[in-house]
Motif scaffolding. Structure first.
Motif, PDB file in Angstrom:
ATOM      1  N   GLN A 268      46.762  25.852  40.343  1.00  8.72           N
ATOM      2  CA  GLN A 268      47.117  25.125  39.139  1.00  8.72           C
ATOM      3  C   GLN A 268      48.127  26.205  38.410  1.00  8.72           C
ATOM      4  O   GLN A 268      49.295  25.864  37.837  1.00  8.72           O
ATOM      5  CB  GLN A 268      46.051  25.025  38.250  1.00  8.72           C
ATOM      6  CG  GLN A 268      46.160  23.899  37.106  1.00  8.72           C
ATOM      7  CD  GLN A 268      44.772  23.702  36.407  1.00  8.72           C
ATOM      8  OE1 GLN A 268      43.878  23.763  36.940  1.00  8.72           O
ATOM      9  NE2 GLN A 268      44.803  22.432  35.688  1.00  8.72           N
TER      10      GLN A 268
ATOM     11  N   SER B  49      39.307  22.066  39.674  1.00  7.76           N
ATOM     12  CA  SER B  49      39.630  23.066  40.408  1.00  7.76           C
ATOM     13  C   SER B  49      38.756  23.963  40.911  1.00  7.76           C
ATOM     14  O   SER B  49      38.848  24.592  42.090  1.00  7.76           O
ATOM     15  CB  SER B  49      40.342  24.003  39.398  1.00  7.76           C
ATOM     16  OG  SER B  49      41.505  23.489  38.650  1.00  7.76           O
TER      17      SER B  49
ATOM     18  N   ASP C 173      46.702  21.483  43.664  1.00 12.16           N
ATOM     19  CA  ASP C 173      45.921  21.509  42.290  1.00 12.16           C
ATOM     20  C   ASP C 173      46.782  21.279  40.966  1.00 12.16           C
ATOM     21  O   ASP C 173      47.591  22.499  40.601  1.00 12.16           O
ATOM     22  CB  ASP C 173      44.993  22.657  42.064  1.00 12.16           C
ATOM     23  CG  ASP C 173      44.014  22.605  40.715  1.00 12.16           C
ATOM     24  OD1 ASP C 173      44.126  21.589  40.198  1.00 12.16           O
ATOM     25  OD2 ASP C 173      43.369  23.661  40.783  1.00 12.16           O
TER      26      ASP C 173
ATOM     27  N   GLY D 177      42.178  24.769  33.362  1.00 16.58           N
ATOM     28  CA  GLY D 177      43.764  24.720  33.182  1.00 16.58           C
ATOM     29  C   GLY D 177      43.783  24.110  31.453  1.00 16.58           C
ATOM     30  O   GLY D 177      44.672  24.402  30.602  1.00 16.58           O
TER      31      GLY D 177
END
Ligand SMILES: Nc1ncnc2c1ncn2[C@@H]1O[C@H](COP(=O)(O)OP(=O)(O)OP(=O)(O)O)[C@@H](O)[C@H]1O
Ligand SMILES: Nc1ncnc2c1ncn2[C@@H]1O[C@H](COP(=O)(O)OP(=O)(O)OP(=O)(O)O)[C@@H](O)[C@H]1O
Ligand SMILES: [Mg+2]
Ligand SMILES: [Mg+2]
Lengths: 604, 660
Positions: free
Chosen positions: A444, A403, A524, B548
């Protein structure tokens, strides 16, 4: 320069400025610079202010005259003089009231205009700040800066600023009058007030610090409230209400005690004025008597002087009150200005900015290294070239830096080392408008605005018609999904899109990006929550749609990698492998082979 | 549709909201309304408040009639005085002391003139005792007066901030108590504004209150003296009062609607700001800063215009109140002159009455400052009240869950649920998970998996049917019991701005070893150990400083550290790479976790863990069995989970796609 709300260790320059370093006068100067409306028509307003405050002196005098020369006239009450004088006095009262109305109305207008401008500028600047700086302050605190902090300033501008100038003027005039009566007694009065004037600076410093704390606590309090409100589901499903409430209560109590403390300083410093006045009164009488012994002064003068002192004391008290109350406003003002004074270091090169030619973009990362502020390097020596029109998949372990690469490619951050070049141009030299037009990232963590699906999709293309949106949905293979929604494009998505399923939120984000029609699309984990069948369908649609563009896709589901032109494998911040899937899979013992083996093991 | 239950028209009930003892709030929870229909569109507090005011008496009855704002404003102040009687008394005494000493100041000057200054000038000498007396008198009065000021100002401040704090605590308790549906209808920014700007507005008039009350005494004495001096002139002078009242009515009438609008706009502004900053990344990536700014500017400008309009009214009100007593003095003089000529009055009385009228002007102004604050206060108070009176907290029973270690038995019976009453989502969902078994929930995007999960963890209650944990209906369990047995890892990880430890334990009393063990199972131990502060590392708001996948793993550890008897994973490994997921799954199997497991998943390895797979489609469970069975019996299921391999083989069956 400490922003206590900052949670991540951040190096200086990337932290949002608290504004606490500015001096009061500095704050006002900067404030006026950011809100030029505040200066508009100030001359006339000042004249009106003087007129209005003259009224405070003229009216009692007029009444006094009416009494003395009309009612108590030597030869008995003089009706016609009384009536005439009363009319004149009434006219004076009306005039000064009108002046006062006009002055206040003008002040309201100017300050509300100025503050609306300030708010909007600050809001805009928050969006211009680099992503990392935005993250150093919590949203609740940022919100307080453009809302309640600004609200504090208005009261001061209307009821403080000018009146302070007028009060100072009155003090000066009163001083002149006093000196005319008796310079010795005038000196006594000034000496009696000297401690107050001298201590004012000290109190101002204290007050300034105290109110800075208050404003900061407001920000912290709002953050403490907003976090559990946004995370309500977690709070409820883990039944951590009482712990959460305890945190909120703590912030509320901290704000309460900071406010009370500030109020204590205010009350105390304000009461000092009264003590000085008492001292001055006594001093005038005593010194007056003493001077009287030397025949320097008559009893009448001393008594008249005792009255004149009140003309001096009134505005002094007014001035100190304004000064103390001002600190609250200035503390709020500083925080708003603090935003504007924080450099937007991802500056738009402006008119010199280069424009990316349309058509597929080629990418080059030259010796790119990156470290988050205060953290270890997360990317090292990345040299990567991606030819225009290629479909590239980036894979790697969780936390390997994928990312981060995506954010550098789309210039959400600038690399600490090396450069990112698109079509051979350093992204730092590309005009923002051109960059955002050509390069789109689907992050994301998708985010939708509390509005309809159509409105959210239009973030990608402002003037898209409903038909255009439906056509793009069809291209992506999402037509059935859209048609199946009860309200179709008009479906409300809820706050942060939470009235949609996680997969649906991603579909909207994808549709939004597709509609933006970018030349470089960076995805992403854009379909991580979408079911496999739909994901594959979207994947195939994208494959078609991406011809003539460059795409970089980050995915944990290696199906994406399998169908990409080329795979880039990131491991611990370095690119360790690249090439077509078929080749990389064959490199026994490689990172990619490992990832792929476990992918195959898991998906079959 | 509406979570507000109007309070009956009786003041006692209203007060109970404000004597906000948290237990009482809980005691007033009403059972049986949690499953009402849910509106998709959100409701602004104002709409809610509109209805509250229409239905509930104290604030609504006289709405729109002139004078009501003042009365309501005093009622709001009454609330604060009842709540903080002592501090109020103290600050009022301070104000009275201040007033008395202001009068004393004049007396001291008079006394000193008569007894010290004039004799001194006549005699040419003065005893030092007298000088000391003068100094002592002036200083004494001044110091006492300073005490009065401090008592008044600090008292008012303490009272104001205490009321703010009480209200903020009550409001935020409501936020935590109200159900998810309520939260979905109320934007975060608006709730921030309720807790901040509205609370501030509600208690704004406390600042000028003691001064106003203190000067009432001053006014009463002055008026009494006026009557003693000359009844007719006093009556003439008192004509000022009806005019003052008229001015106030006009002020309240014109400014109330503006204040209402302004508070609403403040909330909307805060809403836009919060949302926009929340979505800052999207705004940036799409280059929509300009549009967002325009959206914000439009509201800011609307607020500006309303504030300017309200400001103009205020600008007229203050000087009017200041001018009225002065004009009154002139009228008294004019009337007085003819009365003196007619022999009806004595010139001295005219002077006295007019002097007393000027004395009255100060109380009138300070009461005017108070009145000036009332409209905004009433609006803020209403907005806050609408939150406090919102109902719909989940009703809880008194049931307990077994505290053993073994897995829990889950039973779902005929459950139906709809987010939107016209669109039933889940229908007749029934299944059972015996203790220690694993069930996988598989379904296409938007098939209702997350909704089912939120029913299992009782974020919402079913419209129909019931859910039993170890044989007890979830609704019969006491508050906090369910989370002792059940932990959910949500599809979207939510982290708090706290340390790693705080995020994992959420206040649960567990040792660091247990935290590390949970992190290890979640495969989060590696990166946490690498953080410089380890368990004490702060993660930033919503965990910004993590990737994430790292966030998901912390969220997983949070569930694991509780050793739940029922663990629900809602697609909890979507952002985790295959290798790590494999290790997590292995960890779940080992480690003595004999918990009952419900997993929402697509990956076959995860599904393969399950003893039974439920295929959710069209709001029902369309098929169930082992993974292998379903692959054979349910083509739609096979298509859904085999999608990757089909691509692998390059033979995506078009027919199956159409079926799905
Ligand atoms: N804002 C931040 N501040 C500090 N550290 C960060 C920040 N964002 C990411 N990191 C760290 O940088 C590293 C790389 O993060 P990145 O988000 O690029 O990983 P990723 O490869 O995308 O992982 P994932 O697959 O889990 O999304 C991680 O160790 C992460 O903890
Ligand atoms: N709060 C809500 N208000 C209205 N509708 C909702 C709400 N939450 C979910 N929905 C709708 O209910 C349906 C099911 O959503 P849910 O989140 O349960 O799906 P899901 O199976 O978990 O999907 P995914 O795989 O994408 O996570 C969707 O159509 C969604 O739009
Ligand atoms: Mg990532
Ligand atoms: Mg879901």
């Amino acid at each position: 320069m400490s922003t206590t709300t900052s949670a991540t260790p951040a190096t200086s320059g990337t932290v949002l400025d608290s504004g606490e370093d500015f001096k009061a006068i500095d704050t006002i100067r900067r404030g006026v610079r950011f809100s030029p409306e505040l200066k508009e028509g100030i001359g006339l307003t000042l004249v009106l202010a003087v007129l209005a405050s003259l009224g405070q002196v003229v009216v009692p005098i007029a009444v006094q005259q009416t009494l003395d020369r009309g009612l108590n006239a030597p030869g008995g009450p003089d009706t016609s003089f009384t009536l005439a004088a009363a009319l004149v006095a009434a006219a004076a009262i009306v005039l000064t009231s009108v002046a006062s109305y006009l002055m206040t109305a003008r002040l309201f207008t100017a300050s509300e205009r100025g503050l609306a401008t300030l708010r909007t500028k600050a809001f805009r600047h928050v969006h211009d700040l680099p992503l990392l700086t935005q993250n150093t302050e919590r949203r609740g605190a940022l919100v307080s800066r453009v809302t309640s902090d600004v609200d504090q300033v208005s009261q001061f501008l209307v009821f403080g600023g000018l009146l302070f100038v007028v009060s100072v003027g009155q003090v000066l005039v009163a001083t002149v009058v006093m000196v005319v009566y008796s310079w010795q007694l005038a000196l006594v009065v000034w000496l009696c007030f000297a401690p107050l004037f001298l201590s004012l600076r000290y109190f101002q410093r204290k007050l300034s610090a105290a109110y800075a704390t208050v404003r900061r606590q407001v920000g912290l309090m709002l953050s403490a409230v907003s976090e559990p409100v946004v995370g309500a589901a977690v709070v409820k499903s883990y039944a951590v209400e009482s712990r959460t409430q305890a945190r909120i209560d703590e912030a509320v109590a901290a704000h309460q005690s900071a406010s009370t403390r500030a109020q204590g300083f205010t009350a105390f410093s304000f009461s000092l004025g009264g003590v000085s006045a008492g001292l001055a009164n006594a001093g005038v009488l005593i010194v007056g008597i003493w001077l009287g012994f030397g025949d320097d002064i008559s009893a009448g003068t001393v008594l008249a002087f005792a009255y004149i002192v009140t003309l001096f004391v009134g505005p002094v008290q007014m001035g100190t009150q304004i000064l103390t109350d001002a600190q609250n406003a200035i503390a709020g003002w500083r925080r708003v200005i603090g935003i504007l004074e924080t450099p937007a270091d991802l500056v738009d090169p402006g008119p010199e900015g280069r424009v990316l030619p349309r058509g597929p973009v080629d990418i080059r990362l030259a010796g790119v290294g990156f470290a988050y502020p205060g953290g270890p390097p997360v990317l090292r020596d990345i040299d990567l070239e991606i030819a225009a029109g290629r479909r590239v998949a980036v894979v790697g372990e969780t936390g390997s830096g994928k990312s981060t690469i995506a954010k550098l490619l789309t210039r959400l951050m600038d690399p600490s080392e090396g450069a990112v070049l698109l079509d051979g141009i350093d992204v730092r030299d590309i005009a923002q408008a051109s960059l955002r037009r050509s390069v789109v990232l689907v992050p994301q963590e998708g985010f939708l605005f509390d509005d309809t699906i159509a409105a959210n999709v239009r973030y990608g293309l402002l003037d898209a018609t409903d038909d255009q949106i439906r056509a793009s949905a069809d291209e992506l293979g999402l037509g059935d999904w859209l048609a199946g929604l009860p309200a179709g494009l008009e479906t409300m998505v809820g706050q942060r899109g939470e009235s949609l399923s996680a997969g649906e939120r991603q579909l909207v984000a994808l549709l939004r990006a597709h509609l933006a029609d970018p030349d470089l699309l960076v995805l992403d984990e854009a379909t991580s929550a979408v079911d496999p069948a739909l994901e594959m369908r979207i994947g195939r649609a994208l494959e078609r749609l991406m011809s003539g563009r460059t795409s970089v896709t980050i995915a944990h589901r290696l199906s994406t990698a399998e169908s990409a032109d080329e795979v880039v494998v990131v491991d611990h911040g370095r690119v360790v492998q690249r090439g077509p899937h078929a080749v990389l899979v064959g490199e026994a013992g490689s990172v990619y082979a490992g990832l792929h083996a476990s992918w195959v093991a898991q998906s079959s | 549709m509406l979570w507000v239950i109007a309070t009956p028209d009786n003041a006692g009930n209203r007060r109970s909201t404000w004597d906000s003892d948290p237990h009482r709030l809980t005691a007033r929870r009403r059972p049986g309304i949690a499953s009402g229909p849910r509106a998709v569109a959100r409701e602004t507090t104002d709409e809610v408040q509109e209805r509250v005011t229409q239905r509930s008496g104290p604030w609504g009855r006289k709405r729109g009639l002139s004078g009501s704002t003042t009365r309501q404003g005093f009622a709001v102040l009454g609330v604060s005085i009842r709540r903080e009687p002592w501090i109020f008394t103290l600050s009022t005494l301070g104000s009275v002391l201040f007033g008395a000493l202001t009068v004393a100041d004049a007396w001291v000057l008079g006394w000193s003139t008569d007894n010290v200054v004039l004799p001194a000038f006549e005699d040419g000498e003065i005893g030092s005792g007298m000088l000391v007396a003068v100094l002592a008198l002036f200083l004494g009065v001044a110091i006492l007066r300073a005490v009065g000021i401090v008592a008044r100002r600090l008292g008012a401040g303490v009272m104001q901030y205490r009321m703010q704090a009480h209200t903020r605590r009550a409001v935020t308790r409501q936020y935590l108590a109200l159900p998810m549906e309520w939260h979905q209808r109320h934007p975060t920014g608006q709730l921030l504004s309720n807790a901040n700007s509205d609370v501030e507005a509600a208690w704004g008039p406390i600042a000028p209150l003691p001064m106003a009350v203190g000067t009432v005494a001053m006014m009463a004495i002055a008026v009494g003296q006026m009557f003693l001096a000359d009844v007719v002139l006093a009556l003439v002078g008192l004509l000022v009062f009806p005019v003052v009242i008229l001015a106030n009515l006009a002020y309240q009438h014109y400014s109330s609607p503006l204040m209402t609008r302004a508070q609403q706009l403040r909330a909307e502004l805060s809403e836009i700001a919060h949302e926009s900053f929340d979505g800052a990344m999207v705004v940036k990536t799409l280059g929509r800063e300009g549009e967002e700014t325009r959206r914000f500017a439009a509201k800011a400008e609307e607020l500006r215009d309303v504030n300017i309009r309200a400001g103009r009214i205020r600008a007229a009100f203050d000087p009017t109140l200041a001018a009225l007593p002065n004009l009154g003095v002139l009228v008294v003089l004019a009337v007085g002159v003819s009365r003196v000529l007619g022999g009806a009055s004595d010139a001295g009385d005219v002077v006295t009455v007019s002097y007393l009228l000027t004395v009255v002007s100060f109380p009138i102004r300070s009461i005017g400052w108070l009145l000036g604050e009332l409209p905004r206060s009433v609006v803020g108070f209403r907005r806050v009240t609408s939150v406090l009176e919102a109902r719909g907290e989940m009703p809880y029973g008194a049931g307990r869950v077994a505290s053993g270690r073994g897995g829990a038995a889950l039973r779902v019976e005929g459950v139906a649920y709809a987010h939107d009453p016209d669109q039933p989502l889940l229908r007749d969902v029934a299944f059972e998970v015996p203790p220690g078994r694993t069930v996988a929930l598989v379904g296409a995007t938007a098939s209702g998996k997350t909704t089912l999960v939120s029913l299992l963890t009782r974020l919402v209650d079913p419209d129909d049917g019931r859910i039993l944990l170890d044989g007890t209906d979830l609704r019969d369990l006491a508050h906090g019991e369910l989370p002792r047995a059940v932990a959910v890892v949500p599809q979207t990880a939510f982290l708090f701005d706290d340390t790693v430890r705080g995020n994992v334990t959420l206040g649960l009393d567990v040792s660091d070893e247990e935290v590390w063990a949970a992190l290890r199972t979640a495969q989060a131990d590696g990166f946490v150990a690498a953080l410089p502060a380890g368990l004490d590392a702060r993660l930033g708001e919503r965990g910004t400083s993590l990737s994430g996948g790292q966030r998901q793993r912390i969220s997983l550890a949070r569930a694991l550290v509780r050793r739940p008897r029922l663990l629900v994973l809602d697609d909890a490994t979507s952002a985790v790479d295959p290798e790590v997921e494999a290790r997590i799954l292995a960890g779940l199997r080992e480690g003595g976790h004999d918990a009952t497991l419900v997993v929402v998943a697509y990956r076959k390895a995860t599904i393969g863990l399950a003893d039974e797979v439920l295929h959710l489609s069209g709001g029902r469970i369309v098929s169930r069995g082992t993974h292998a069975e379903l692959l054979v019996t349910d083509p739609a299921y096979a298509h859904l989970v085999n999608a990757y391999e089909q691509q692998h083989d390059g033979t995506a069956p078009v027919s199956a796609e159409v079926q799905a």
